[in-house]
Design a protein around this motif. Sequence first.
Motif, PDB file in Angstrom:
ATOM      1  N   TRP A   5       3.342   5.993 -32.700  1.00  0.00           N
ATOM      2  CA  TRP A   5       3.282   6.091 -31.243  1.00  0.00           C
ATOM      3  C   TRP A   5       1.868   6.411 -30.753  1.00  0.00           C
ATOM      4  CZ3 TRP A   5       6.675   4.326 -27.921  1.00  0.00           C
ATOM      5  CH2 TRP A   5       8.021   4.210 -28.299  1.00  0.00           C
ATOM      6  N   LEU A   6       1.390   5.580 -29.853  1.00  0.00           N
ATOM      7  CA  LEU A   6       0.173   5.824 -29.088  1.00  0.00           C
ATOM      8  C   LEU A   6       0.621   6.199 -27.684  1.00  0.00           C
ATOM      9  CD1 LEU A   6      -1.804   2.618 -30.152  1.00  0.00           C
ATOM     10  CD2 LEU A   6      -1.851   4.868 -31.266  1.00  0.00           C
ATOM     11  N   VAL A   7       0.421   7.435 -27.308  1.00  0.00           N
ATOM     12  CA  VAL A   7       0.893   7.921 -26.015  1.00  0.00           C
ATOM     13  C   VAL A   7      -0.291   7.993 -25.054  1.00  0.00           C
ATOM     14  CG1 VAL A   7       1.948   9.845 -24.774  1.00  0.00           C
ATOM     15  CG2 VAL A   7       2.831   9.159 -27.018  1.00  0.00           C
ATOM     16  N   LEU A   8      -0.246   7.170 -24.016  1.00  0.00           N
ATOM     17  CA  LEU A   8      -1.331   7.131 -23.038  1.00  0.00           C
ATOM     18  C   LEU A   8      -1.097   8.191 -21.964  1.00  0.00           C
ATOM     19  CD1 LEU A   8      -1.302   4.289 -24.461  1.00  0.00           C
ATOM     20  CD2 LEU A   8      -2.473   3.449 -22.440  1.00  0.00           C
ATOM     21  N   GLU A   9      -2.177   8.858 -21.617  1.00  0.00           N
ATOM     22  CA  GLU A   9      -2.140   9.901 -20.596  1.00  0.00           C
ATOM     23  C   GLU A   9      -3.389   9.719 -19.745  1.00  0.00           C
ATOM     24  OE1 GLU A   9      -1.516  14.732 -20.425  1.00  0.00           O
ATOM     25  OE2 GLU A   9      -2.511  13.839 -22.139  1.00  0.00           O
ATOM     26  N   GLU A  10      -3.266   9.891 -18.451  1.00  0.00           N
ATOM     27  CA  GLU A  10      -4.399   9.610 -17.558  1.00  0.00           C
ATOM     28  C   GLU A  10      -4.621  10.780 -16.612  1.00  0.00           C
ATOM     29  OE1 GLU A  10      -7.560   8.326 -16.360  1.00  0.00           O
ATOM     30  OE2 GLU A  10      -6.523   6.958 -17.731  1.00  0.00           O
ATOM     31  N   GLU A  11      -5.860  11.280 -16.564  1.00  0.00           N
ATOM     32  CA  GLU A  11      -6.188  12.429 -15.711  1.00  0.00           C
ATOM     33  C   GLU A  11      -7.341  12.138 -14.756  1.00  0.00           C
ATOM     34  OE1 GLU A  11      -6.171  16.353 -17.427  1.00  0.00           O
ATOM     35  OE2 GLU A  11      -5.372  15.573 -19.314  1.00  0.00           O
ATOM     36  N   SER A  12      -7.729  10.887 -14.617  1.00  0.00           N
ATOM     37  CA  SER A  12      -8.871  10.532 -13.785  1.00  0.00           C
ATOM     38  C   SER A  12      -8.531  10.606 -12.290  1.00  0.00           C
ATOM     39  CB  SER A  12      -9.342   9.124 -14.122  1.00  0.00           C
ATOM     40  OG  SER A  12      -8.366   8.177 -13.735  1.00  0.00           O
ATOM     41  N   ASP A  13      -9.561  10.487 -11.464  1.00  0.00           N
ATOM     42  CA  ASP A  13      -9.356  10.466 -10.022  1.00  0.00           C
ATOM     43  C   ASP A  13      -8.502   9.270  -9.601  1.00  0.00           C
ATOM     44  OD1 ASP A  13     -10.883  12.730  -9.776  1.00  0.00           O
ATOM     45  OD2 ASP A  13     -12.719  11.677  -9.213  1.00  0.00           O
ATOM     46  N   ILE A  14      -8.616   8.173 -10.329  1.00  0.00           N
ATOM     47  CA  ILE A  14      -7.796   6.993 -10.030  1.00  0.00           C
ATOM     48  C   ILE A  14      -6.323   7.323 -10.209  1.00  0.00           C
ATOM     49  CG2 ILE A  14      -7.209   4.656 -10.820  1.00  0.00           C
ATOM     50  CD1 ILE A  14     -10.195   4.287 -11.452  1.00  0.00           C
ATOM     51  N   ALA A  15      -6.009   8.046 -11.259  1.00  0.00           N
ATOM     52  CA  ALA A  15      -4.617   8.447 -11.489  1.00  0.00           C
ATOM     53  C   ALA A  15      -4.139   9.408 -10.419  1.00  0.00           C
ATOM     54  CB  ALA A  15      -4.482   9.076 -12.865  1.00  0.00           C
ATOM     55  N   ALA A  16      -5.016  10.282  -9.962  1.00  0.00           N
ATOM     56  CA  ALA A  16      -4.637  11.227  -8.917  1.00  0.00           C
ATOM     57  C   ALA A  16      -4.277  10.506  -7.618  1.00  0.00           C
ATOM     58  CB  ALA A  16      -5.765  12.220  -8.672  1.00  0.00           C
ATOM     59  N   ALA A  17      -4.921   9.353  -7.392  1.00  0.00           N
ATOM     60  CA  ALA A  17      -4.639   8.588  -6.179  1.00  0.00           C
ATOM     61  C   ALA A  17      -3.368   7.767  -6.297  1.00  0.00           C
ATOM     62  CB  ALA A  17      -5.828   7.669  -5.867  1.00  0.00           C
ATOM     63  N   ASP A  18      -3.089   7.238  -7.495  1.00  0.00           N
ATOM     64  CA  ASP A  18      -1.919   6.377  -7.689  1.00  0.00           C
ATOM     65  C   ASP A  18      -1.542   6.386  -9.164  1.00  0.00           C
ATOM     66  OD1 ASP A  18       0.036   4.424  -7.825  1.00  0.00           O
ATOM     67  OD2 ASP A  18      -0.992   3.040  -6.477  1.00  0.00           O
ATOM     68  N   PRO A  19      -0.768   7.383  -9.600  1.00  0.00           N
ATOM     69  CA  PRO A  19      -0.468   7.510 -11.028  1.00  0.00           C
ATOM     70  C   PRO A  19       0.243   6.300 -11.613  1.00  0.00           C
ATOM     71  CG  PRO A  19       0.847   9.047  -9.719  1.00  0.00           C
ATOM     72  CD  PRO A  19      -0.182   8.482  -8.815  1.00  0.00           C
ATOM     73  N   ALA A  20       1.180   5.696 -10.885  1.00  0.00           N
ATOM     74  CA  ALA A  20       1.907   4.541 -11.415  1.00  0.00           C
ATOM     75  C   ALA A  20       0.969   3.375 -11.668  1.00  0.00           C
ATOM     76  CB  ALA A  20       3.026   4.144 -10.460  1.00  0.00           C
ATOM     77  N   ALA A  21       0.048   3.140 -10.730  1.00  0.00           N
ATOM     78  CA  ALA A  21      -0.911   2.051 -10.901  1.00  0.00           C
ATOM     79  C   ALA A  21      -1.854   2.340 -12.065  1.00  0.00           C
ATOM     80  CB  ALA A  21      -1.706   1.836  -9.622  1.00  0.00           C
ATOM     81  N   ALA A  22      -2.248   3.595 -12.230  1.00  0.00           N
ATOM     82  CA  ALA A  22      -3.173   3.959 -13.304  1.00  0.00           C
ATOM     83  C   ALA A  22      -2.540   3.755 -14.676  1.00  0.00           C
ATOM     84  CB  ALA A  22      -3.616   5.405 -13.137  1.00  0.00           C
ATOM     85  N   VAL A  23      -1.295   4.182 -14.855  1.00  0.00           N
ATOM     86  CA  VAL A  23      -0.677   4.015 -16.170  1.00  0.00           C
ATOM     87  C   VAL A  23      -0.379   2.544 -16.442  1.00  0.00           C
ATOM     88  CG1 VAL A  23       0.244   6.369 -16.166  1.00  0.00           C
ATOM     89  CG2 VAL A  23       1.701   4.484 -15.398  1.00  0.00           C
ATOM     90  N   ARG A  24      -0.128   1.769 -15.386  1.00  0.00           N
ATOM     91  CA  ARG A  24       0.025   0.314 -15.552  1.00  0.00           C
ATOM     92  C   ARG A  24      -1.270  -0.312 -16.055  1.00  0.00           C
ATOM     93  NH1 ARG A  24       2.690   0.014 -10.777  1.00  0.00           N
ATOM     94  NH2 ARG A  24       0.830  -0.729  -9.701  1.00  0.00           N
TER      95      ARG A  24
END
Length: 274
Positions: free
Chosen positions: A244-263
């Motif tokens: 398993w490679l589990v992606l996690e996002e903490e950038s400003d882009i994710a803060a604005a739209d987490p669903a779009a960032a993980v996509r």
Amino acid sequence: MNETAKLKAGCQTFTWEMLGKAWTGNADDLLAAIAAAGYAGIEITDTMIPPYADRPQDFARALETHGLTLVAFACGSSSGFTEADALEADLAMVDRALRFTAHFPGAILSLGSATIMSPGPLDDKFAVAGRFYNGAGELGRVVGVDVAVHPSSHHDTLLSSRADYDRIMALLDPALVGWVPDTGHILRGGQDILDTLRTYQDRIRYLHLKDVDAGGHWRMLGQGICNLKGVIDIVAAGPNFNGWLVLEEESDIAAADPAAAVRANRETLRRAGI
């Protein structure tokens, strides 16, 4: 585990959790967003699991509905796992979390980074953390759930530099406690990430993939200094890595739209052939 075809992509829910009160959704919303982004698995935290905290069978059905696998259940504590007088309560929390996790074959209990919560000698903090993690591993062995530690680079963490990693690893029984390396936190700790991964390769259970720039600021996957291929090649060759490679996002882009960032991160991984 050497074949790229065996690698699987999961998503960590902290991308939403970091928004605090600005996030008003629930676990069902997380499952829907993660499945829609093309992930096969999810790592969810104790903070984000409601309303399923005491309903593992219902959560299993919800996962099945979305075509997701529970990769890991992640837990932390206000003690930072470094307070001796909280050790008994922290292990009781672990016992409850393990009994939830045990309903999901192959899922791992991921325990957050030891953190400094009060004044005192660092030797004592490391000693308590080692006792806690090993005790959690003993409890995990009883119920058949693997336990792993997830070091971080966040404020007051005890586990950031390579010296910190070497120190905690020396205290942990590798038969009881695995490791969830996090590329972003390792890089923010100023480490030679490939050397650290090689050194403790046999302890790796699964991987957190994140990216940062040279200054340690969070960046979307592939837009920072993380050597994605080099990291995955080392991790995938680990004898105890589960794929398993589990992606996690903490950038400003994710803060604005987490669903779009993980996509977007999922697409980055696809372009890497995974």
